[in-house]
Write a protein that holds these residues in place. Structure first.
Motif, PDB file in Angstrom:
ATOM      1  N   TYR A  62     -49.570 -53.161  34.206  1.00  0.00           N
ATOM      2  CA  TYR A  62     -50.077 -53.122  35.571  1.00  0.00           C
ATOM      3  C   TYR A  62     -48.906 -52.842  36.511  1.00  0.00           C
ATOM      4  N   GLY A  64     -48.086 -53.724  39.395  1.00  0.00           N
ATOM      5  CA  GLY A  64     -47.510 -54.868  40.104  1.00  0.00           C
ATOM      6  C   GLY A  64     -46.568 -55.694  39.246  1.00  0.00           C
ATOM      7  N   ALA A  65     -46.707 -55.585  37.920  1.00  0.00           N
ATOM      8  CA  ALA A  65     -45.859 -56.364  37.017  1.00  0.00           C
ATOM      9  C   ALA A  65     -44.556 -55.645  36.677  1.00  0.00           C
ATOM     10  N   TYR A  68     -41.082 -56.839  38.163  1.00  0.00           N
ATOM     11  CA  TYR A  68     -40.680 -58.143  37.634  1.00  0.00           C
ATOM     12  C   TYR A  68     -40.284 -58.039  36.168  1.00  0.00           C
ATOM     13  N   TYR A  93     -43.827 -64.529  39.263  1.00  0.00           N
ATOM     14  CA  TYR A  93     -44.416 -63.317  39.829  1.00  0.00           C
ATOM     15  C   TYR A  93     -44.894 -62.377  38.716  1.00  0.00           C
ATOM     16  N   ASN A  97     -48.939 -61.195  37.859  1.00  0.00           N
ATOM     17  CA  ASN A  97     -49.335 -59.787  37.797  1.00  0.00           C
ATOM     18  C   ASN A  97     -49.667 -59.327  36.377  1.00  0.00           C
TER      19      ASN A  97
END
Length: 122
Positions: A62, A64-65, A68, A93, A97
């Motif tokens: 994903y 958003g991950a 991180y 975080y 995600n």
């Protein structure tokens, strides 16, 4: 009379019970397999090594991950800092995600990361 009634009436109660016990229990096998996988998978304590396992297992992470996960490559333990962020925050975080990452490896890794976070706060 339904088909089920016809089938069960042609067997005695003892035969019906034996037939039901002979059927495979798919849920039991799945749970048994999951427990074996979680118990046998060796997950390192080094966050960068965990990040490598994630990269190998999660083919399309994903979006958003990804930042991180990239930051996790430079971390050795949960007590370190990454710029102005703690490693614990980076891992938190990432976990927030990583909801779409599924499977036995994902479950085991997420459990390990959560355990590392829990151990760090004690």
């Amino acid at each position: 009379m339904s088909a089920n009634t016809n089938i069960s009436s042609s067997h005695t109660a003892k035969e019906t019970k034996q037939l039901l016990l002979a059927l495979p229990d798919k849920n039991f096998k799945k749970t048994n397999t999951q427990n074996k996988m979680e118990n046998t998978m060796e997950i390192p304590n080094q966050i960068s090594a965990i990040a490598e396992i994630i990269k190998q297992d999660w083919k399309k992470p994903y979006f958003g991950a990804i930042p991180y996960l990239d930051a996790m490559y430079s971390l050795d333990n949960i007590g370190q800092m990454y710029g102005q962020d703690s490693a614990a925050n980076i891992v938190l975080y990432f976990l927030s995600n990583a909801g779409s990452w599924r499977g036995e490896t994902a479950r085991a890794i997420k459990n390990k990361l959560n355990q590392m976070l829990k151990d760090q706060t004690i």
